[in-house]
Motif scaffolding. Structure first.
Motif, PDB file in Angstrom:
ATOM      1  N   PHE A  90       0.923  -1.293   0.050  1.00 47.43           N
ATOM      2  CA  PHE A  90       0.067   0.005   0.152  1.00 47.43           C
ATOM      3  C   PHE A  90       0.735   1.209   0.111  1.00 47.43           C
ATOM      4  CE2 PHE A  90      -2.566   3.099   2.779  1.00 47.43           C
ATOM      5  CZ  PHE A  90      -3.553   3.593   1.706  1.00 47.43           C
ATOM      6  N   GLU A  91       1.716   1.216   0.921  1.00 44.46           N
ATOM      7  CA  GLU A  91       2.742   2.410   0.801  1.00 44.46           C
ATOM      8  C   GLU A  91       3.429   2.788  -0.183  1.00 44.46           C
ATOM      9  OE1 GLU A  91       5.296   2.461   4.149  1.00 44.46           O
ATOM     10  OE2 GLU A  91       3.897   2.114   5.651  1.00 44.46           O
ATOM     11  N   GLY A  94       0.141   2.122  -3.760  1.00 41.70           N
ATOM     12  CA  GLY A  94      -1.040   2.884  -3.583  1.00 41.70           C
ATOM     13  C   GLY A  94      -2.144   1.744  -3.687  1.00 41.70           C
ATOM     14  N   ARG A 115      -7.570   7.661  -0.478  1.00 45.83           N
ATOM     15  CA  ARG A 115      -6.471   6.472  -0.382  1.00 45.83           C
ATOM     16  C   ARG A 115      -5.053   7.151  -0.356  1.00 45.83           C
ATOM     17  NH1 ARG A 115      -7.804   4.410  -4.728  1.00 45.83           N
ATOM     18  NH2 ARG A 115      -6.058   5.396  -5.963  1.00 45.83           N
ATOM     19  N   GLU A 116      -4.639   8.200  -0.990  1.00 47.67           N
ATOM     20  CA  GLU A 116      -3.435   8.928  -0.989  1.00 47.67           C
ATOM     21  C   GLU A 116      -3.227   9.415   0.355  1.00 47.67           C
ATOM     22  OE1 GLU A 116      -0.728   8.708  -3.404  1.00 47.67           O
ATOM     23  OE2 GLU A 116      -2.212   7.035  -3.888  1.00 47.67           O
ATOM     24  N   ARG A 119      -2.267   6.757   2.639  1.00 45.36           N
ATOM     25  CA  ARG A 119      -0.981   5.961   2.314  1.00 45.36           C
ATOM     26  C   ARG A 119       0.165   6.991   2.862  1.00 45.36           C
ATOM     27  NH1 ARG A 119       0.739   5.876  -4.077  1.00 45.36           N
ATOM     28  NH2 ARG A 119       2.757   4.925  -4.021  1.00 45.36           N
ATOM     29  N   HIS A 123       2.745   5.732   5.992  1.00 45.64           N
ATOM     30  CA  HIS A 123       3.952   5.781   5.845  1.00 45.64           C
ATOM     31  C   HIS A 123       4.804   6.669   6.627  1.00 45.64           C
ATOM     32  CE1 HIS A 123       7.866   6.976   3.524  1.00 45.64           C
ATOM     33  NE2 HIS A 123       7.937   5.802   3.394  1.00 45.64           N
ATOM     34  N   ASP A 205       5.650   6.152  -4.910  1.00 47.50           N
ATOM     35  CA  ASP A 205       5.441   6.911  -3.508  1.00 47.50           C
ATOM     36  C   ASP A 205       6.154   8.258  -3.721  1.00 47.50           C
ATOM     37  OD1 ASP A 205       8.253   6.520  -3.679  1.00 47.50           O
ATOM     38  OD2 ASP A 205       8.203   5.283  -1.770  1.00 47.50           O
TER      39      ASP A 205
END
Length: 368
Positions: A90-91, A94, A115-116, A119, A123, A205
Motif C-alpha cells: 500500500f505504501e 497505492g 487513499r493517498e 498512504r 508511511h 511513492d
C-alpha cells in the motif's frame, strides 16, 4: 586483579555477522497476470536503481510483535510478516490488499484522495495501518497471501534481511476486449467483478523510495534484465523466471488485446499446478515453493563462462545458518543456480540455469 591489557581494544577485532532484519515482499499479479515491479531511487541504501517487488521491513507499530532474533519464529511465515507485506504494498504502490468487512470483497471503493492521504499517513507513522483500515471498514487480506520462498541474505553481506516472499492474485476481469491499447483500460484498472470492483493503477511513492511502478508480463521483465536495460537482483530474477512459463503467456505486450478470462484463469491454474507439483533432484525431494528457504552461496568468479567471460554462480541449495533456529530442517532448492556478474551498479547478465548443466552429472548424484 585484571591487567590493563585485558581492556585494550583489539586492533583487528573479529567481525560480527549482522542479524538479518525481518522483511516481506509481494509478487503482485494483476487481473491480466502481469507482475508489479517498482523502480528504486538511485540513492536507496538497499537495491539502488533496481526494480523490485513491493515490500519492506517489519514494523512493530504497524505489524504487531516481531519475533526476536533468537526466536524459532524469526524465519517462519507469520502474521507480522503478512501484515508488513500488505502495508508495504500500500505504501509503495497505492494498491490496498484489504477486504471490505461487510462484503468480503476487495476494499476498492476509496477515492484517490482518500487513499493517498491514508498512504502518506501510514508511511509517515501518523496512524497505525490496521487502525486506519478499520476506520475505512476494511481488514488486511492476509489469508490470500501465498508463501513463495524465504530468502536470507548471506553472512558476508553487511546489510542482511530474512525476507518472506508471497504471491497475491488480484481478481480476474469479467470481460475481455479486442481493442487496441489506445482505447482499452490499463491492465491494472480492469473491472474485476460484475459490479465494477476496480483495481487502481499503481503509482510510485513520490520519489521517497521509488520513481516508477508498473505491471508487465514476467517474460518482459526478464527480457529487460537480460538486455541490461534494468537491474534485477538474483532473488527477483529467479522468482520471475519461475512465473514466466505460466503467467502472461497470452499477453505479451502492451498493445495486445486483453485475453479472454478463461485463458487468464487457465494460466493461473497452470501456475498453481506447478507450485503444488513435487520435484526431486537425484532422488532427493525438493522442498515445496512455500517452504523453500534460500541463502545464496556465492561461487566465483571462476571457471563458469558463457562466451562473455567468467560468471559468478550462486547456489540456491542452502538455507543459511539462521534457518536452523526454527527447530526443523529448512532447505533451499538444488535444481537451479543463478549466474551473474556483480558490477558497481548492480548485477548484470543475470540468468538462471539448472545446476546439473553448470556442475555436471555429479551434482545430481549428490557428489558435489
Amino acid at each position: 586483579m585484571s591487567r590493563a591489557s585485558d581492556h585494550t581494544p583489539l586492533k583487528n577485532p573479529p567481525k560480527v555477522t549482522p542479524s538479518p532484519r525481518p522483511s516481506s515482499s509481494v509478487l503482485l499479479i494483476s487481473p491480466t497476470n502481469q507482475i508489479l515491479l517498482l523502480h528504486r531511487v538511485r540513492t536507496s541504501s538497499s537495491f539502488p536503481s533496481a526494480h523490485v517487488f513491493p515490500g519492506g521491513t517489519l514494523s512493530a507499530k504497524h505489524d504487531g510483535e516481531i519475533p526476536a532474533p533468537d526466536s524459532p519464529l524469526r524465519h517462519e511465515d507469520g502474521e507480522a510478516y503478512r501484515l508488513a507485506a500488505i502495508r508495504e504494498t500500500f505504501e509503495e504502490s497505492g494498491i490496498l490488499l484489504a477486504k471490505n468487512k461487510k462484503t468480503g470483497r476487495l476494499l476498492t471503493e476509496l477515492g484517490d484522495k482518500e487513499r493517498e492521504e491514508g498512504r502518506k499517513a501510514v508511511h509517515g507513522g501518523k496512524v497505525k495501518f490496521t487502525e486506519w483500515l478499520a476506520e475505512k471498514g476494511g481488514v488486511a487480506d492476509t489469508d490470500a497471501l501465498i508463501p513463495f520462498t524465504r530468502w536470507i541474505t548471506p553472512p558476508n553481506v553487511p546489510k542482511r534481511f530474512t525476507t518472506q516472499m508471497y504471491l497475491y492474485f488480484l481478481p480476474l476481469p469479467t470481460t475481455s476486449s479486442s481493442s487496441s491499447s489506445s482505447s482499452r483500460p490499463s491492465a491494472s484498472s480492469l473491472s474485476a467483478e460484475t459490479d465494477e470492483v476496480v483495481i487502481p493503477t499503481p503509482t510510485p511513492d513520490g520519489g521517497l523510495e521509488h520513481t516508477a511502478a508498473r505491471f508487465l508480463p514476467a517474460a518482459k521483465w526478464l527480457s529487460l534484465a537480460r538486455s541490461n536495460r534494468i537491474i534485477l537482483f538474483p532473488p527477483q530474477f529467479f522468482l520471475l523466471s519461475l512465473l514466466s512459463p505460466h503467467l502472461g503467456t497470452t499477453l505479451t505486450s502492451a498493445t495486445c488485446p486483453i485475453p479472454p478470462r478463461a485463458a487468464l484463469a487457465a494460466e493461473r491454474e497452470a501456475l498453481e499446478e506447478f507450485l503444488a507439483a513435487p520435484s526431486a533432484v537425484g532422488g532427493t525431494p525438493e522442498p515445496s515453493w512455500a517452504d523453500a528457504c534460500i541463502s545464496p552461496v556465492v561461487l566465483g568468479p571462476g571457471q563458469y563462462g558463457d562466451g562473455k567471460g567468467t560468471m559468478t554462480v550462486l547456489r540456491l541449495d542452502q538455507a543459511g545458518e539462521e534457518a536452523g533456529m526454527v527447530g526443523r530442517e529448512r532447505r533451499g532448492v538444488r535444481e537451479w543456480v543463478v549466474m551473474t556478474r556483480f558490477q558497481k551498479e548492480g548485477p548484470r547478465d543475470v540468468d538462471v540455469k539448472r545446476a546439473g548443466e553448470v556442475f555436471g552429472e555429479g551434482w545430481e548424484r549428490g557428489k558435489l
